[in-house]
Design a protein around this motif. Structure first.
Motif, PDB file in Angstrom:
ATOM      1  N   ALA A   1       0.830  -1.209   0.000  1.00 33.14           N
ATOM      2  CA  ALA A   1       0.000   0.000   0.000  1.00 33.14           C
ATOM      3  C   ALA A   1       0.866   1.261   0.000  1.00 33.14           C
ATOM      4  O   ALA A   1       0.622   2.196  -0.763  1.00 33.14           O
ATOM      5  CB  ALA A   1      -0.929  -0.005   1.214  1.00 33.14           C
ATOM      6  N   ALA A   2       1.883   1.261   0.854  1.00 34.69           N
ATOM      7  CA  ALA A   2       2.772   2.419   0.919  1.00 34.69           C
ATOM      8  C   ALA A   2       3.573   2.564  -0.378  1.00 34.69           C
ATOM      9  O   ALA A   2       3.781   3.679  -0.877  1.00 34.69           O
ATOM     10  CB  ALA A   2       3.721   2.292   2.109  1.00 34.69           C
ATOM     11  N   LEU A   3       3.993   1.430  -0.949  1.00 33.93           N
ATOM     12  CA  LEU A   3       4.812   1.468  -2.165  1.00 33.93           C
ATOM     13  C   LEU A   3       4.041   2.069  -3.338  1.00 33.93           C
ATOM     14  O   LEU A   3       4.513   3.016  -3.978  1.00 33.93           O
ATOM     15  CB  LEU A   3       5.291   0.056  -2.513  1.00 33.93           C
ATOM     16  N   PHE A   4       2.841   1.550  -3.614  1.00 37.36           N
ATOM     17  CA  PHE A   4       2.127   2.059  -4.787  1.00 37.36           C
ATOM     18  C   PHE A   4       1.586   3.466  -4.529  1.00 37.36           C
ATOM     19  O   PHE A   4       1.426   4.257  -5.468  1.00 37.36           O
ATOM     20  CB  PHE A   4       1.029   1.092  -5.240  1.00 37.36           C
ATOM     21  N   THR A   5       1.317   3.812  -3.264  1.00 39.89           N
ATOM     22  CA  THR A   5       0.878   5.177  -2.970  1.00 39.89           C
ATOM     23  C   THR A   5       1.993   6.173  -3.251  1.00 39.89           C
ATOM     24  O   THR A   5       1.781   7.216  -3.889  1.00 39.89           O
ATOM     25  CB  THR A   5       0.429   5.295  -1.503  1.00 39.89           C
ATOM     26  N   VAL A   6       3.202   5.869  -2.789  1.00 43.20           N
ATOM     27  CA  VAL A   6       4.344   6.761  -3.031  1.00 43.20           C
ATOM     28  C   VAL A   6       4.639   6.876  -4.528  1.00 43.20           C
ATOM     29  O   VAL A   6       4.853   7.970  -5.057  1.00 43.20           O
ATOM     30  CB  VAL A   6       5.592   6.261  -2.270  1.00 43.20           C
TER      31      VAL A   6
END
Length: 227
Positions: A118-123
């Motif tokens: 979640a954090a990876l694709f959001t960033v």
């Protein structure tokens, strides 16, 4: 006894600290998405309420996924509860809809416990949006406008402004002519296409010299029927 078994089964899949962690992570991702929306919106014109909504959506979706889990009965119960409410909103910018789906995807990933993904694709998506905004991707070099010119009744309007229009526009068309002030004036309405680097003030000044300094209106994003 049955209630105790259900409670035990529920606690094995959802603990207090995992729920707190899910809400915190999803809320943080929602803030990142909301800030990206505000920074990349055209000339800073954005809705504060929509920005706050983008923060809440990931947390709400994550909590829903936590509560539903793999329990089919809870999923149907939740669907029935949501079917009671009706959501009404005016049509907005298509980019706003994309940000809503962006927030929902972040909430879904957090709800199933994939915080890293979640954090990876959001960033990554936030960075991509900043880059696209910086290079002004998809911007048109020309824009369509409505031009209204008032002329005296003794002036022949046919071809009266053709030389000026050819100089400043890439395309133009006279779409409406009407009389005003008891027939003492004519109003001409043109649809025109101008390049963004053309000087609008010089364009209007030359028209004013031609029509005797009467009223001229240059409108953006309007239809001829608006006049």
């Amino acid at each position: 006894m049955l209630d105790m078994d259900l409670t035990t089964a529920f606690n094995t899949t959802l603990t207090f600290w995992s729920a707190i962690l899910t809400v915190i992570v999803s809320f943080s991702l929602g803030i990142s998405i909301s800030v990206t929306y505000m920074k990349t919106h055209h000339k800073g014109y954005y809705s504060q309420n929509f920005s706050l909504t983008l923060i809440l959506i990931p947390s709400v979706i994550a909590v829903i996924i936590l509560l539903v889990g793999s329990n089919v009965a809870r999923a149907f119960s939740l669907a029935g509860a949501f079917s009671i409410a009706r959501f009404r909103s005016t049509a907005g910018d298509p980019k706003d809809i994309a940000y809503v789906f962006f927030s929902m995807a972040a909430g879904l990933a957090c709800g199933v416990g994939l915080f890293g993904y979640a954090a990876l694709f959001t960033v990554l998506l936030c960075v991509f949006m900043f880059i696209l905004c910086k290079i002004n991707f998809g911007a048109k070099k020309t824009c369509s406008k409505i031009l209204k010119i008032v002329i005296p009744e003794n002036m022949n309007y046919q071809g009266a402004f053709d030389d000026i229009l050819k100089k400043y526009t890439t395309n133009y068309q006279l779409c409406k002519v009407k009389t005003t002030d008891l027939g003492t004036l004519f109003e001409l309405v043109y649809t025109i296409t101008m390049e963004n680097d053309k000087n609008e003030k010089e364009f209007i000044d030359e028209l004013r010299c031609r029509n005797g300094n009467l009223n001229i209106v240059l409108a953006m994003d309007a239809a001829p029927t608006d006049f």
